[in-house]
Enzyme design. Sequence first.
Site, short mmCIF file in Angstrom:
data_model
loop_
_atom_site.label_atom_id
_atom_site.label_comp_id
_atom_site.label_asym_id
_atom_site.label_seq_id
_atom_site.Cartn_x
_atom_site.Cartn_y
_atom_site.Cartn_z
N LYS A 140 30.50 45.03 46.68
CA LYS A 140 29.83 46.10 45.93
C LYS A 140 30.26 45.93 44.48
O LYS A 140 31.40 46.22 44.12
CB LYS A 140 30.21 47.48 46.45
CG LYS A 140 29.49 48.61 45.71
CD LYS A 140 29.46 49.88 46.49
CE LYS A 140 30.58 50.83 46.16
NZ LYS A 140 30.38 51.54 44.87
N GLY B 42 31.33 60.99 41.84
CA GLY B 42 32.19 62.14 42.07
C GLY B 42 31.69 63.45 41.50
O GLY B 42 32.34 64.48 41.62
N ALA C 261 26.74 57.12 44.94
CA ALA C 261 27.41 57.96 43.94
C ALA C 261 26.64 59.22 43.57
O ALA C 261 25.43 59.22 43.44
CB ALA C 261 27.67 57.17 42.65
N GLY C 262 27.43 60.27 43.44
CA GLY C 262 26.94 61.51 42.86
C GLY C 262 26.40 62.55 43.82
O GLY C 262 26.08 63.66 43.40
N ASN D 209 31.40 59.39 49.26
CA ASN D 209 32.87 59.39 49.31
C ASN D 209 33.44 60.77 48.99
O ASN D 209 33.83 61.53 49.87
CB ASN D 209 33.44 58.33 48.39
CG ASN D 209 34.93 58.05 48.64
OD1 ASN D 209 35.44 56.99 48.35
ND2 ASN D 209 35.67 58.98 49.22
N THR D 210 33.40 61.12 47.69
CA THR D 210 34.07 62.35 47.27
C THR D 210 33.56 63.60 48.00
O THR D 210 34.35 64.47 48.38
CB THR D 210 33.87 62.53 45.74
OG1 THR D 210 34.33 61.35 45.09
CG2 THR D 210 34.65 63.72 45.23
#
Lengths: 65, 257
Positions: B96, B157, B184-185, B206-207
């Site tokens: 990635k 995040g 992301a996001g 993830n976050t």
Amino acid sequence: MKILVNGAWRETQREELAGALEELGYGGSVVSTAVNGEFIAAALRVRTVLAEGDRIEVLAPMQGG
Amino acid sequence: MPLLYQIDVRARLMLGTARYPSPAVLADAVRAARAEVVTVSLRRESAGERAGQAFWSLVRELGVRVLPNTAGCHTVKEAVTTAHMAREVFATTWIKLEVIGEDDTQQPDVFGLVDAARTLCAEGFEVFPYTTEDLVVAERLLGAGCKVLMPWGAPIGSGRGLNNLFGLTALRAHFPEVPLIIDAGLGVPSHAARALELGFDAVLINTAVAQARDPVRMAAAFAQAVEAGFAARQAGPIEPRDLAAPSTPLIGTAFRG
């Protein structure tokens, strides 16, 4: 000689990267290495000769997103 | 899901492995998400702590495919070297690719990204570039040899969801055959459902999971949302309209006429 390992100065008696890693406590670890910004494959560590002041990166698996 | 570099990945929810309260919670979250792919990274290892060794044992026990990232790299040189190191440690050609251009938003440096992708693809890497929704950049990345794209939903995040619906919709329409994974996001499961409804093939979270009050429960919620979003896409959503269209037939309505 003094080499910079992961940003910290360390002393090693060994001239080749494989030996220095062993001496510094990385023996048996799953790590990847670079010397002065250049990737050094595991198989090449025994014939990679270090010089005073070389910058060594020793990286291992870590959490990532 | 379309093959990802000849690999048949069924799970449309991919999970990052950072920022969990504990390794045990991470492991439970991966199982709850029913994830087949997790992202991992490389960091400096202390000979005394050997933290990386414990983490790597945990991931291997989960039996999932790993997608190493080049997070934290700001130059082509750093990203390419990190990719080489990751290929050796994780024994995979998947990478990635992240080349960060701006710290506050973690926006990709798309110029460096294309350069690094070209180098790595030529060397046999299978590159998953973390990019924006920009069509021209996407075209360049595909030209460099990438066969999967990972456009951002919003800054990493941030939990803001799909910031540029128009741009992302255009990207999906422009490259109907390319596997597109939102990276992301995303903040809540409805964001993930929306991404799948728009036709994106998968999402990477993830976050939003790791930092939830109950990460394991949130992982399960995201898994359900992704499943629902994909099913909805397959089912063919109706077109939005401005005026009401009564759903109950008017013929035979009482008290009329």
